[in-house]
Design a protein around this motif. Sequence first.
Motif, mmCIF file in Angstrom:
data_model
loop_
_atom_site.group_PDB
_atom_site.id
_atom_site.type_symbol
_atom_site.label_atom_id
_atom_site.label_comp_id
_atom_site.label_asym_id
_atom_site.label_seq_id
_atom_site.Cartn_x
_atom_site.Cartn_y
_atom_site.Cartn_z
ATOM 1 N N THR A 1 4.400 3.385 -5.141
ATOM 2 C CA THR A 1 4.534 4.081 -6.957
ATOM 3 C C THR A 1 5.247 3.165 -7.593
ATOM 4 N N THR B 1 -0.256 4.086 -8.472
ATOM 5 C CA THR B 1 0.198 4.319 -7.144
ATOM 6 C C THR B 1 -0.755 2.859 -6.468
ATOM 7 N N PHE B 2 0.069 1.853 -6.043
ATOM 8 C CA PHE B 2 -1.320 0.657 -5.871
ATOM 9 C C PHE B 2 -2.189 1.736 -4.263
ATOM 10 N N GLU B 3 -2.827 0.325 -3.659
ATOM 11 C CA GLU B 3 -3.378 0.448 -2.437
ATOM 12 C C GLU B 3 -3.520 -0.515 -2.124
ATOM 13 N N CYS B 4 -2.931 -1.498 -2.048
ATOM 14 C CA CYS B 4 -2.760 -3.215 -1.070
ATOM 15 C C CYS B 4 -1.363 -3.573 -1.969
ATOM 16 N N PRO C 1 0.770 -0.973 0.037
ATOM 17 C CA PRO C 1 0.271 -0.501 0.132
ATOM 18 C C PRO C 1 0.999 1.275 0.177
ATOM 19 N N GLY C 2 0.545 2.336 -1.006
ATOM 20 C CA GLY C 2 1.412 3.658 -0.990
ATOM 21 C C GLY C 2 2.621 3.492 -2.357
ATOM 22 N N GLU D 1 -7.772 -0.812 -7.321
ATOM 23 C CA GLU D 1 -7.016 -0.838 -7.093
ATOM 24 C C GLU D 1 -5.651 0.036 -6.668
ATOM 25 N N THR D 2 -5.471 1.215 -7.595
ATOM 26 C CA THR D 2 -4.453 1.877 -8.239
ATOM 27 C C THR D 2 -5.310 3.397 -8.322
ATOM 28 N N ARG D 3 -4.497 4.117 -7.936
ATOM 29 C CA ARG D 3 -4.169 5.724 -8.255
ATOM 30 C C ARG D 3 -3.524 6.175 -9.251
#
Length: 396
Positions: free
Chosen positions: A66, A118-121, A63-64, A109-111
């Motif tokens: 990039t 950027t990944f959130e998992c 998580p977090g 699950e990304t931005r």
Amino acid sequence: MISVDEALERILKSVRPLGSERVALAEAARRVLAEDVCAKLFNPAFDVSAMDGYAVRAEDVQPGVTLRMIGASQAGAGFDGTVGPGQCARIFTGAPVPSGADAVIMQEETRAEGDAITFECDVAPGRSIRFRGEDFGQGDVLVAAGAALDPRKIALAAAGNVADVAVSVRPRVALLATGDELVAPGGVVGPDQIVASNSVGLGAFFTGHGAQVRDLGIVADDRDVLGDALGRALAEKPDILLTTGGASVGEHDFVQDMLKANGVDIDFWRIAMRPGKPLMLGRTGKTVVFGLPGNPVSALVTARIFVLPAVLKMMGGTLPAALYLPLAEDLPPNGPRRHFMRGRLVSDAERGTQVEPIRQTDSGHLSSLASADVLIVQDENCSGKARGEIIAAHLL
């Protein structure tokens, strides 16, 4: 009068498979396979994505974090590069997984900000990937010989890159109805006449099971006319000739005599069952002859219990296994003949699926047969069955 089991044994001894032919897969619906169908390739042929998202190295993602997007892989146009440390690739469902990547993270699950993703998992290796050969491998048996080809099996064979298949030759079934009282559907029905439903129903039944059916029409209860009609029917050498009506012992029941006059050897003609006691089996040359009762329910029930196994054996197939289900209601005692009782399948969340007997047992009552899902098998001299007891049933 012989038992149901003995009749089935004699019938199956009298028939044999008819051989095979190759047909295009697209024309093989309801045909029975004469040879195994084997895959000509792997499925999937390569590792593919099960999601729209990003192909990554699992060890790079938390998580977090990039990663830099270095390319894209889509169905039919994969990414030729290699995903290295700190990198990812855009990927779409069905697209090849790029070299170096071992997981796919769905886009939700990304931005994304340009090429910075950027990944959130967290992610484990293998996530959202369908691996090469996961469904089947090259050379695997996809459908075994003896199986009837339905849409699911045909789709599976096609996925294995199979274009044509070896199937059993379809039996030729000829239908001949007898009786002065019969009028073809849509005809003018006289005051002492009825509409002939047997040939239409039997034709639909056997066509649905892969046979080639020819309806030879209705013949009057006249010895000479019937003898000539049977002679013409047998001269065409069908694999199976089905007559309906005239197989009993009444003054106008001439079928058995006229079959004998045309060289048919009669094996048996009465079965300890209901409905359908006056069932006849004979043979001449390659043709197996069944004399079915004239009552419409009896005709269709005896066709299901006795003729269908012969048709399927000719095609190298087998009957589906009986269902064993709890009774939804009590079953009354039975006499010395095996009873094939009409039944409905009923289901609820509490009791699951059960079989409900249909109390109407008249052999001319077609609406009750049309509303049935199964034939409940009640053995000879059964003392009755209580609700909840398990009983055998044949799907219609």
